[in-house]
Write a protein that holds these residues in place. Structure first.
Motif: not given
Length: 523
Positions: A25-35, A74-79
């Motif tokens: 469905m999706e992959a996202f990262s909101q912290e460095k070095d974590e997915i 998270a709603r922000r700082n997520s890629v």
């Protein structure tokens, strides 16, 4: 062993049962070095229908997969990541033969591969042609060159291959890792017969491939996930997903004192192993020198029979009055019989010097070995972080770097907490000696030949230990024109006695005050 090939063999089919047929469905990262990767059967109005989460923490100091029951983005700082693969069904989850990798294959032939290589762990998207097209950690540029097909490594693991490798199982089973090898060493203690040792190896392989459970243990004061009952076993699990989750949370909850104690214990044990190997090598060299030390005897035999040695001969057979039998002695045809005898006397003298140096070095290393055991015992009983840090600082147990190096200009060796810098060429030697070495540093160079400048960085309030000077001298000899000599004289002096007058060629210096040590060149 949470990244070990044998554990991934167990994890892959279990993970396949969870997500095979589900969609990526999706992959996202909101912290460095974590997915976070999300798999589900379908998308619902508000969220996913029966989602399954994989969280990959891929830091340079710690990498692990976990499988949380839920995860709120998270709603922000997520890629968003790997967006080209969204909504593709999972066709297979698999491990790769003899490799630390786990692959999730998707409909259409693409694959997301977790490359679990310790501090170089990454996630790679391979297209249906097996080419790497996207990376989670783009700094690991070498991963762009990996081919999907390269992740499978067939190896000959037969007894015949074991024989061909001179009974070194590490070549046949690079997948074991240091913990399994340590466990094997203990299991094979006292067994010398190759076939019996091979039987033990096969028994351990069987245990790794068909484990009774997954052990959460404490090894070197650190949580450790194992397929073998090693260390201090805290819990045993039957499900690899649960075992990996429990291991991850145990690692996260580990206190600062446990973390730092584990770090310093691993460092000290590594030094312990290095010192033991050094002593073993020294012992073998001493045996070879003492058993083969006939140079002085051959010099005496030649001197007693000078009249029987033909001119320009390359070898001669003479009477060996030590053993009451003939002996063939090799000669240099360009030397006279007497000069050949002198050559053997010189070799004998060098052998005696080498034996003395090896004995002195071994004595120093024996003392170092005892000190390491004392440190390990002392640290093992510490419970307070302040006490632990004070002890580490007092005894300089951590390796330090005392000079800022731009772009890793020089070869660098860390030894017993001291930094040794080695120039790469004549221009680089000048840079090291003139700009990066200070007057208190120790400067070394092979005598009377071209070679690298070597600098040992000074530590305030401390004298340079003899083993550190010896190691630096060995490196200076190795990175010189005397690399192939049995013994090499090396200049040792504080950098303040080294100067470079205007007009000297690159790498050339004048040494105003020096001492000379004799060492065996070692890289």
């Amino acid at each position: 062993m949470h990244q070990n090939y044998y554990f991934l063999r167990q994890l892959a089919p279990r993970l396949h049962n969870e997500i095979s047929g589900k969609r990526f469905m999706e992959a996202f990262s909101q912290e460095k070095d974590e997915i976070i990767l999300v798999f589900a059967e379908a998308r619902g109005k508000l969220n996913y229908y029966k989602p399954f989460f994989i969280k990959a923490s891929l830091r340079s100091d710690f990498a692990s997969l976990t499988f949380p029951d839920q995860f709120d983005r998270a709603r922000r700082n997520s890629v968003d990541l790997f967006t080209d693969l969204y909504d593709r069904p999972v066709t297979e989850v698999k491990s790769y033969l003899n490799e630390r990798a786990l692959g999730i294959e998707l409909e259409g032939g693409d694959a997301l591969v977790f490359k679990l290589f310790g501090n170089r762990s990454n996630i790679i998207h391979f297209d249906n042609a097996g080419q790497a097209v996207d990376l989670f950690n783009n700094k690991l540029v070498a991963d762009q060159q990996i081919q999907h097909s390269q992740l499978t490594r067939p190896l000959d693991q037969s007894y015949e291959a074991y024989e061909q490798q001179e009974f070194r199982h590490e070549v046949l089973y690079p997948t074991f890792g240091k913990e399994v090898n340590a466990y094997l060493k203990e299991q094979m203690s006292g067994i010398s017969e190759p076939k019996e040792r091979w039987a033990v190896i096969q028994q351990v392989v069987s245990e790794l491939e068909n484990p009774d459970g997954y052990y959460l243990t404490i090894l070197n004061y650190t949580p450790f996930l194992s397929l073998l009952p090693m260390g201090e076993v805290r819990d045993t699990y039957t499900d690899p997903l649960e075992a990996l989750n429990r291991y991850y949370y145990a690692h996260v909850r580990m206190s600062n004192v446990e973390r730092e104690k584990g770090e310093i214990v691993r460092l000290l044990r590594k030094r312990l192993q290095q010192t033991e190997r050094y002593l073993e090598n020294n012992f073998q060299k001493l045996i070879e020198l003492e058993e083969g030390g006939m140079n002085e005897e051959m010099g005496h035999i030649l001197m007693a029979n000078l009249h029987l040695v033909p001119e320009r001969a390359e070898r001669v057979e003479l009477y060996d009055f030590y053993r009451d039998q003939p002996i063939t002695i090799k000669l240099k045809k360009d030397l006279s019989p007497q000069k050949n005898a002198e050559m053997y006397y010189r070799k004998a003298k060098n052998e005696k010097i080498e034996i003395t140096k090896l004995q002195e070095s071994s004595e120093a290393r024996e003392q170092e070995l005892q000190q390491l055991h004392i440190h390990l015992e002392a640290i093992g009983g510490m419970e307070q972080l302040r006490e632990l840090r004070a002890y580490i600082k007092k005894h300089s147990l951590k390796q330090t770097t005392n000079a800022p190096l731009q772009g890793d200009l020089f070869k660098k060796v860390e030894y017993q907490g001291y930094t040794i810098l080695i120039g790469r060429n004549a221009k680089n030697n000048d840079l090291l000696t003139r700009q990066y070495a200070y007057k208190e540093d120790l400067w070394l160079h092979a005598r009377d030949v071209s070679g690298s400048h070597v600098v040992v960085k000074h530590q305030a309030g401390k004298n340079f230990p003899a083993p550190v000077i010896e190691r630096a001298a060995q490196l200076a000899a190795w990175y010189s024109k005397r690399r192939t000599d049995t013994l090499c004289p090396v200049i040792v002096t504080p950098k303040k006695f080294v100067r470079k007058p205007k007009g000297l060629a690159e790498g050339a210096v004048i040494v105003d005050k020096e001492e000379v040590v004799l060492v065996e060149p070692q890289g």
